[in-house]
Every structure is written in C-alpha cells, then in structure tokens.
Scaffold this motif. Structure first.
Motif, PDB file in Angstrom:
ATOM      1  N   GLY A  72       0.731  -0.878   0.321  1.00 47.48           N
ATOM      2  CA  GLY A  72      -0.054   0.258   0.200  1.00 47.48           C
ATOM      3  C   GLY A  72       0.376   1.280   0.194  1.00 47.48           C
ATOM      4  O   GLY A  72       0.338   2.292  -0.835  1.00 47.48           O
ATOM      5  N   ILE A  73       2.217   1.616   0.823  1.00 44.93           N
ATOM      6  CA  ILE A  73       2.787   2.793   0.338  1.00 44.93           C
ATOM      7  C   ILE A  73       3.607   3.217  -0.389  1.00 44.93           C
ATOM      8  O   ILE A  73       3.572   3.147  -1.148  1.00 44.93           O
ATOM      9  N   GLY A  74       4.026   1.695  -1.797  1.00 44.13           N
ATOM     10  CA  GLY A  74       5.012   1.744  -2.422  1.00 44.13           C
ATOM     11  C   GLY A  74       3.983   2.302  -3.529  1.00 44.13           C
ATOM     12  O   GLY A  74       4.059   2.979  -4.799  1.00 44.13           O
ATOM     13  N   GLU A 122      10.614  -3.463   0.015  1.00 39.35           N
ATOM     14  CA  GLU A 122       9.910  -3.486  -0.938  1.00 39.35           C
ATOM     15  C   GLU A 122       8.671  -2.430  -1.258  1.00 39.35           C
ATOM     16  O   GLU A 122       7.768  -2.928  -2.529  1.00 39.35           O
ATOM     17  N   THR A 123       8.959  -1.694  -0.992  1.00 39.42           N
ATOM     18  CA  THR A 123       8.435  -0.129  -1.602  1.00 39.42           C
ATOM     19  C   THR A 123       8.150   0.349  -3.161  1.00 39.42           C
ATOM     20  O   THR A 123       7.413   0.476  -3.274  1.00 39.42           O
ATOM     21  N   TRP A 124       9.941  -0.333  -3.153  1.00 39.47           N
ATOM     22  CA  TRP A 124      10.476   0.107  -5.067  1.00 39.47           C
ATOM     23  C   TRP A 124       9.598  -0.130  -5.663  1.00 39.47           C
ATOM     24  O   TRP A 124       8.916  -0.674  -7.154  1.00 39.47           O
ATOM     25  N   ARG A 125       8.704  -1.798  -5.469  1.00 38.60           N
ATOM     26  CA  ARG A 125       8.024  -2.953  -6.358  1.00 38.60           C
ATOM     27  C   ARG A 125       7.236  -2.513  -7.343  1.00 38.60           C
ATOM     28  O   ARG A 125       6.841  -2.745  -8.453  1.00 38.60           O
ATOM     29  N   PRO A 126       6.175  -2.100  -6.625  1.00 43.59           N
ATOM     30  CA  PRO A 126       5.003  -1.618  -7.265  1.00 43.59           C
ATOM     31  C   PRO A 126       5.112  -0.055  -7.894  1.00 43.59           C
ATOM     32  O   PRO A 126       4.426  -0.159  -9.134  1.00 43.59           O
ATOM     33  N   ALA A 127       6.273   0.602  -7.356  1.00 44.75           N
ATOM     34  CA  ALA A 127       6.693   1.596  -8.631  1.00 44.75           C
ATOM     35  C   ALA A 127       7.090   0.966  -9.722  1.00 44.75           C
ATOM     36  O   ALA A 127       6.775   2.352 -10.649  1.00 44.75           O
ATOM     37  N   GLY A 341      -0.027   2.731  -9.884  1.00 43.12           N
ATOM     38  CA  GLY A 341       0.857   2.372  -8.889  1.00 43.12           C
ATOM     39  C   GLY A 341       0.094   1.640  -7.454  1.00 43.12           C
ATOM     40  O   GLY A 341       0.268   0.541  -6.883  1.00 43.12           O
ATOM     41  N   ARG A 342      -1.252   2.625  -7.017  1.00 43.64           N
ATOM     42  CA  ARG A 342      -1.575   1.998  -6.356  1.00 43.64           C
ATOM     43  C   ARG A 342      -2.236   0.287  -6.316  1.00 43.64           C
ATOM     44  O   ARG A 342      -2.961  -0.456  -6.247  1.00 43.64           O
ATOM     45  N   TYR A 343      -2.944   0.363  -7.928  1.00 42.68           N
ATOM     46  CA  TYR A 343      -2.817  -0.523  -8.071  1.00 42.68           C
ATOM     47  C   TYR A 343      -2.049  -1.944  -8.297  1.00 42.68           C
ATOM     48  O   TYR A 343      -2.413  -2.839  -7.749  1.00 42.68           O
TER      49      TYR A 343
END
Length: 412
Positions: A72-74, A122-127, A341-343
């Motif tokens: 969620g954060i990423g 893990e924050t980098w992964r959605p981005a 990003g949020r998806y």
C-alpha cells in the motif's frame, strides 16, 4: 479486416521493441533479487549472535509484516511522488535498514529494524511495475513482465550460491553487499530512468483514488482469486516439505530437488510460454494457470515417490509460468494511468495476505488431515480459476475523455 496487432506480435519483436528504461528495470530486478540474501540468512545470523530460534522467527515475521505494509505504501507513493522517486527512496532506505539489522544489538531494536527493512525493501516493487506499465504499451506487457520474472529467478539462483560463499567467511559481507547493490541501483535509477507518472492531489480527488480502485469489480474479483491462489502456492515452503519428509519418508534432499526443478523450469520455459500466452485472452490464461497450480498441489495427495512428486511440481510450475506474467500485465491493463501504482501495490498486498495466511492457517489444517489438505488446495485452485474468469472488465461508459497529461514515461 487486417490481423490484430497483438496477433502479429512475436516474443522476439516484443523484446527488441522494449525501451531502454524497461531494460534498466529488468536489470534492477536482477540486482535486487541477486543481493536479497540478507533476509534469507537472517535466522542463521541472529541465532549465531546468541538470539533464540523463536526470537529469530519473530524478527523474520516482523520483516514479513513490513513487506505486507509496503504494498500500500509503495503504490501510493508511486502515484503521488512519482515512480522513480519512490524507487530511489526505497533503495536508499533499504540499504540503511539492512545495515541496521547487522549492527542492531538489542532484541527490540532488531525486531523494529526488521519491520522497517521489510517496508523499505519492498516499497520499490509497485513503483517499478507501474513504471513498466508507463513504458510498455498494452499487448507487449506480458513479455516485459516475463523478462522481469526471468531476471529475478536467475538472479536468486546465482545469488544464493554467492551468499553461501560469503556467509562462510563473514556475515558482514552478506549484509554489506546487499546494501551496496541497493545504493548502486538507486543511482542507476536516478540517472537512467524517467520520472514516470505522478498524480497531483487535485487530479486524484477529481478522478477517484482508492474508492475507484475498490469499485473496480473485475479487479476485486481478481484480488480474491489471487489471495486463494497464493494460499495454495505458499504451501511449497510451508506444508509441502513436511509432507515429503515426514508423511512420505523421503530425504530432505528430495524436497531440495523439487524446488530446484521448479526454478530450472521457470528460467528455461517461462519466456517461451509467454510467447503463446500473450496472444490469448488474459483472463482465460490466468484461470488456466490458477487451475493448474491447484491441480498440481491437489495431486500431491497421491504422490508417494520422488518421480511422482516431480510430476506434481511440473504441473503447478506450468500453472505458475502461464499465470504470473499475464497477471502482472492484466493488472497494468486494468489500472487507469493515474492509479497504476496503487493497483500494483494492492495486488502486492493480496499476495502478502495469501502469503501470511498460507503458512499460518495451512499448517493448522494440514495437522488435522494431511491428505485431505491437498484436496482442499485443489479445490481452492479451482475456485481461484472461476473467480479469475469472472473478473471481466466493464466496458467504459461513453463520455468525454479526460485531458491527457503530459507524458513522462518515454525512455530517455
């Protein structure tokens, strides 16, 4: 009528058409998976420093909790502050927290830093996935995400051997190399990647944020399907080794061979398989893959010898190779540009939920009936396939299109 463009596409053409920035993302995934061994060795490192096995387990669980929060954060940061900025911040924070794990002495500090390391790493992964969707058009994304998975699996296989070599000499090298590669990729991203899409708050308010995401019924059904699927898939590390060694009396080396077969098949065959799946309806391919994962784990109940176990691994690995790249591309295709990003972040969160529930709940059900548990896994795989088939996107209602934002996603 001319042949659809997607049908004329080939794996080779898709690979050759990838922009340079997409290759940087593939490289970044390789670097991150290659040097992701600090957490792999965390339990061994902590017990050698005098902490108990349960204490090391709590620290590892804290890291998993951070991973869960990172989706969620990423995803939110990727949309609000930009893809590249989120990735750079994530990598730098990851380097700091990984080294913090090495130097932390008090147990409470170890647990706290482990949680922060899970978030940062893990924050980098959605981005990165959102930026890949910015860079690569629909119809070519299955190939792009298959390349990302190929690089990750190859890197993890090589990195594991390197990590074992370093750990024999000093754990400092293990943690320093993990942190150093994160810093290196942060600078590569800053120089070689475009900023990607960023959604200002007024635009986000006008066009909907998480409310629009959870009103997307196709995406919600797909999330539910994914949670069930990950519950089943996580049994390869939770209950499958127990069944192979304790229930069937095979050696631990037999289980190691099963995992090795899974990795080798993915590295060797997933890209060629993606050349076929990219030409077909994504929901059907995802459903087929989910069904095969459930079938493979369900057939485990009948396996008594190593060759039969290898057959079951082949079945669920085939399902993994069919579904995984298509799933990432499907999420990218479903997402509005300002919510990519949020998806991807919420999709990662669904994987986290299934990954936590799988070992925790799965081991408890397995303890009551080992053979019956694998039948349940087969049923859950079938249910996830049905949910995936039901995740049909709604046709957009006619109306004026919103103004196109200036693109920031072209390759430099």
């Amino acid at each position: 009528m001319s042949e659809p463009a997607a049908d004329r596409r080939t794996l080779r053409r898709n690979i050759s058409d990838l922009p340079r920035a997409a290759w940087v993302l593939v490289l970044g995934n390789f670097v991150n998976w290659f040097a992701s061994f600090a957490i792999t060795f965390l339990t061994l490192f902590l017990t050698r420093r005098g902490f108990s096995v349960p204490q090391a387990g709590v620290a590892l669980a804290a890291y998993g909790g951070g991973e869960l929060a990172a989706g969620g954060i990423g995803g939110h940061l990727a949309d609000r502050v930009g893809r590249r900025t989120t990735m750079v911040l994530s990598m730098l924070a990851s380097a700091g927290t990984i080294m913090g794990l090495y130097f932390a002495n008090a147990y409470e500090a170890v647990v706290a830093v482990a949680f922060l390391a899970g978030v940062a790493t893990e924050t980098w992964r959605p981005a990165s996935r959102a930026l890949m969707a910015d860079l690569v058009p629909e119809g070519q994304r299955v190939t792009a995400f298959a390349l990302v998975r190929f690089s990750g699996n190859l890197a993890f296989a090589i990195g594991g051997a390197v990590a074992g070599f370093l750990a024999d000499r000093s754990f400092l090298w293990v943690y320093a190399l993990d942190a150093g590669t994160s810093v290196a990729f942060a600078f590569i991203a800053l120089i070689a990647l475009p900023p990607g899409r960023r959604t200002p708050r007024p635009e986000d308010t006008e066009r909907g944020g998480y409310g629009r995401l959870f009103a997307d019924h196709a995406f919600v059904l797909f999330l539910l399907a994914s949670v069930l699927l990950v519950f089943v898939y996580s049994q390869q590390q939770a209950t499958l080794p127990l069944f192979v060694v304790q229930s069937r009396g095979l050696d631990p080396s037999a289980f190691g061979l099963m995992l090795a077969m899974n990795g080798l098949l993915v590295v060797a065959l997933e890209l060629p398989i993606s050349a076929l799946t990219m030409r077909r309806q994504p929901r059907e391919m995802i459903a087929l893959g989910f069904f095969l994962v459930g079938l493979g784990f369900g057939l485990t109940a009948l396996a008594k010898t190593l060759p039969l176990f290898l057959v079951t691994v082949g079945v669920w690995t085939l399902g993994e190779m069919i579904a995984a790249p298509v799933s990432y591309a499907y999420v990218a295709d479903l997402a509005p540009e300002h919510l990519r990003g949020r998806y991807q972040g919420v999709y990662g969160l669904a994987w986290g939920v299934g990954g936590v529930a799988g070992p925790w709940l799965g081991t408890r059900i397995f303890a009551t009936s080992a053979a019956g548990f694998w039948v349940l896994c087969g049923a859950l795989g079938f249910a996830s396939a049905l949910l995936a088939l039901g995740s049909r996107p709604r046709m957009p209602s006619p109306g004026p299109a919103p103004p196109e934002p200036a693109s920031a996603s072209s390759a430099p």
